[in-house]
Design an enzyme around this catalytic site. Structure first.
Site, PDB file in Angstrom:
ATOM      1  CD  GLU A  76      -3.093  -0.880   2.087  1.00  0.00           C
ATOM      2  OE1 GLU A  76      -3.935   0.025   2.181  1.00  0.00           O
ATOM      3  OE2 GLU A  76      -2.990  -1.812   2.884  1.00  0.00           O
ATOM      4  CB  CYS A  89       2.869   7.592   3.179  1.00  0.00           C
ATOM      5  SG  CYS A  89       2.983   6.412   4.519  1.00  0.00           S
ATOM      6  CB  CYS A  96       4.103  -4.880   9.907  1.00  0.00           C
ATOM      7  SG  CYS A  96       5.387  -4.246  11.029  1.00  0.00           S
ATOM      8  CB  CYS A 100       2.066  -1.474  16.849  1.00  0.00           C
ATOM      9  SG  CYS A 100       3.854  -1.346  16.633  1.00  0.00           S
ATOM     10  CB  CYS A 103      -0.635  -0.654  13.772  1.00  0.00           C
ATOM     11  SG  CYS A 103      -0.201  -0.817  12.040  1.00  0.00           S
ATOM     12  N   GLY A 149       4.849  -2.017   7.375  1.00  0.00           N
ATOM     13  CA  GLY A 149       6.162  -2.599   7.619  1.00  0.00           C
ATOM     14  C   GLY A 149       7.041  -1.757   8.519  1.00  0.00           C
ATOM     15  CD  GLU A 150      10.823  -0.786  12.215  1.00  0.00           C
ATOM     16  OE1 GLU A 150       9.969  -0.309  12.954  1.00  0.00           O
ATOM     17  OE2 GLU A 150      11.807  -0.132  11.795  1.00  0.00           O
ATOM     18  CB  SER A 204       6.517   4.965  16.363  1.00  0.00           C
ATOM     19  OG  SER A 204       5.227   4.797  16.863  1.00  0.00           O
ATOM     20  CB  CYS A 327      -0.809   7.074  10.972  1.00  0.00           C
ATOM     21  SG  CYS A 327       0.133   8.402  10.283  1.00  0.00           S
TER      22      CYS A 327
HETATM   23  S1  SF4 Z   1       3.346  -1.062  10.474  1.00  0.00           S
HETATM   24 FE1  SF4 Z   1       4.361   0.245  12.021  1.00  0.00          FE
HETATM   25  S2  SF4 Z   1       2.774   0.652  13.582  1.00  0.00           S
HETATM   26 FE2  SF4 Z   1       2.070  -1.091  12.318  1.00  0.00          FE
HETATM   27  S3  SF4 Z   1       2.725  -2.948  13.433  1.00  0.00           S
HETATM   28 FE3  SF4 Z   1       4.339  -2.434  11.951  1.00  0.00          FE
HETATM   29  S4  SF4 Z   1       5.791  -1.140  13.092  1.00  0.00           S
HETATM   30 FE4  SF4 Z   1       3.877  -1.198  14.289  1.00  0.00          FE
END
Ligand code: SF4
Length: 345
Positions: A76, A89, A96, A100, A103, A149-150, A204, A327
């Site tokens: 995305e 973005c 991911c 979190c 999210c 994703g991280e 974050s 977000c």
């Molecule tokens: S995309 Fe970002 S906020 Fe969502 S779970 Fe992964 S690290 Fe956490």
């Protein structure tokens, strides 16, 4: 590749510019190349690998693209038009692995880390949609690695993508126009501190105590706040003039937005002598997540308390909430209130 094919190296530069500057998506469109060369290239390589499944346009002009990789995984990307510059973005992973709790992407788990090519291609697709293939980008582009994703778990492909995008013969988006947001992968924060041409960093935080952060961002159990903020201090010491370093703090109604928590956050940052500013981001509602956004008065009160203790804080305006582009909302979701507007290549 050109050399391997027995061709002069200028062909390589020509094709690089066609892909990275003109943002062409197939060899067929490179009509300045001889026809037989285009046929040979087609046998060996592919310019575009992502396909756009759907595109959604928000009331505020934000566009969300739901794409698929060649192996069928969701990617995305969000295009946010702004007065002076556009922001894109992008995602660094499909899904991911970090969990979190606020999210929606986390619900997908990790499907796969994206390649450098797939990262760059997202930018091409968004720019082509906004300005046409090969069209100049009238207002310039900022990039944020805040999609799915991280990014620091996609460190190598991400850094490679940034090098490709910074090339003056290509997109020419320099690292100074890029912000990478991490949930707190401490070794990579330290590594970035020694990278000369690097993007801006955002961390974050989401909570002022380990107890709450363990719950909201389980990565905190691996690298708790003391370690994370220690690495941040190390990074802050390496900042050059003009570099930005920020904390992101998602505001969850009744969870992390009390006056006491504002004081705890300010004390925490002051104790580590960190001068980075804090962006307060009202949570974006996303079923089935159990959170609500903090009411605006509470966000403002939180900001005032931070400021009163010498911590610069700003409230960020959410964009594209109605199309699940904001977000924490990216989870390959098809919105039902708005039809997919176009099938793009
Ligand atoms: S995309 Fe970002 S906020 Fe969502 S779970 Fe992964 S690290 Fe956490």
């Amino acid at each position: 590749m050109m050399e391997e094919m027995g061709l002069p190296s200028y062909r390589g530069r020509q094709i690089f510019a066609a892909v990275q500057h003109r943002r062409l998506r197939s060899f067929e469109e490179m009509t300045d190349l001889p026809k037989d060369l285009r046929a040979r290239l087609n046998e060996r390589a592919q310019v575009a690998t992502l396909t756009v499944e759907s595109r959604y346009i928000s009331e505020d002009g934000t566009r969300r693209y739901l794409m698929k990789t060649h192996d069928g995984l969701p990617v995305e990307t969000v295009f946010i038009p702004e007065e002076r510059r556009d922001t894109i973005c992008f995602s660094s992973q499909s899904g991911c692995p970090l969990q979190c709790s606020f999210c929606l992407t986390a619900k997908l788990g990790l499907l796969r880390t994206l390649t450098a090519g797939e990262i760059v291609e997202q930018i091409h697709i968004a720019l082509n949609d906004a300005y046409g293939e090969g069209g100049p980008t009238p207002r310039g582009t900022n990039l944020v690695a805040m999609g799915a994703g991280e990014p620091f778990l996609a460190f190598e492909p991400l850094m490679k993508a940034l090098r490709i995008m910074a090339d003056p013969a290509g997109l020419y988006i320099v690292p100074n126009r890029v912000t990478v947001s991490t949930a707190g992968i401490v070794p990579r924060i330290k590594e970035l501190a020694s990278v000369p041409d690097r993007p801006h960093l955002a961390i974050s935080l989401a909570a002022p105590t380990d107890e709450l952060r363990n719950e909201l961002m389980p990565i905190n159990k691996r690298w708790p706040l003391e370690e994370l903020l220690g690495a941040c201090k190390e990074f802050e010491r390496s900042l050059k003039p003009g570099e930005r370093f920020t904390f992101e703090y998602v505001m969850l109604d009744g969870v992390n937005d009390s006056e006491e928590q504002a004081r705890q956050l300010a004390n925490l940052l002051n104790r580590h002598d960190l001068r980075a500013k804090v962006n307060l981001i009202p949570h974006n509602p996303a079923d089935p997540l159990p959170y609500r956004p903090s009411p605006p008065e509470r966000v403002e009160r939180f900001r005032q308390i931070l400021e009163s203790k010498g911590v610069h804080a700003f409230v960020r305006r959410p964009r594209g909430r109605d199309i699940y582009a904001a977000c924490g909302q990216l989870a390959a979701r098809r919105t039902t209130n708005m039809p997919a507007l176009a099938q793009l290549r």
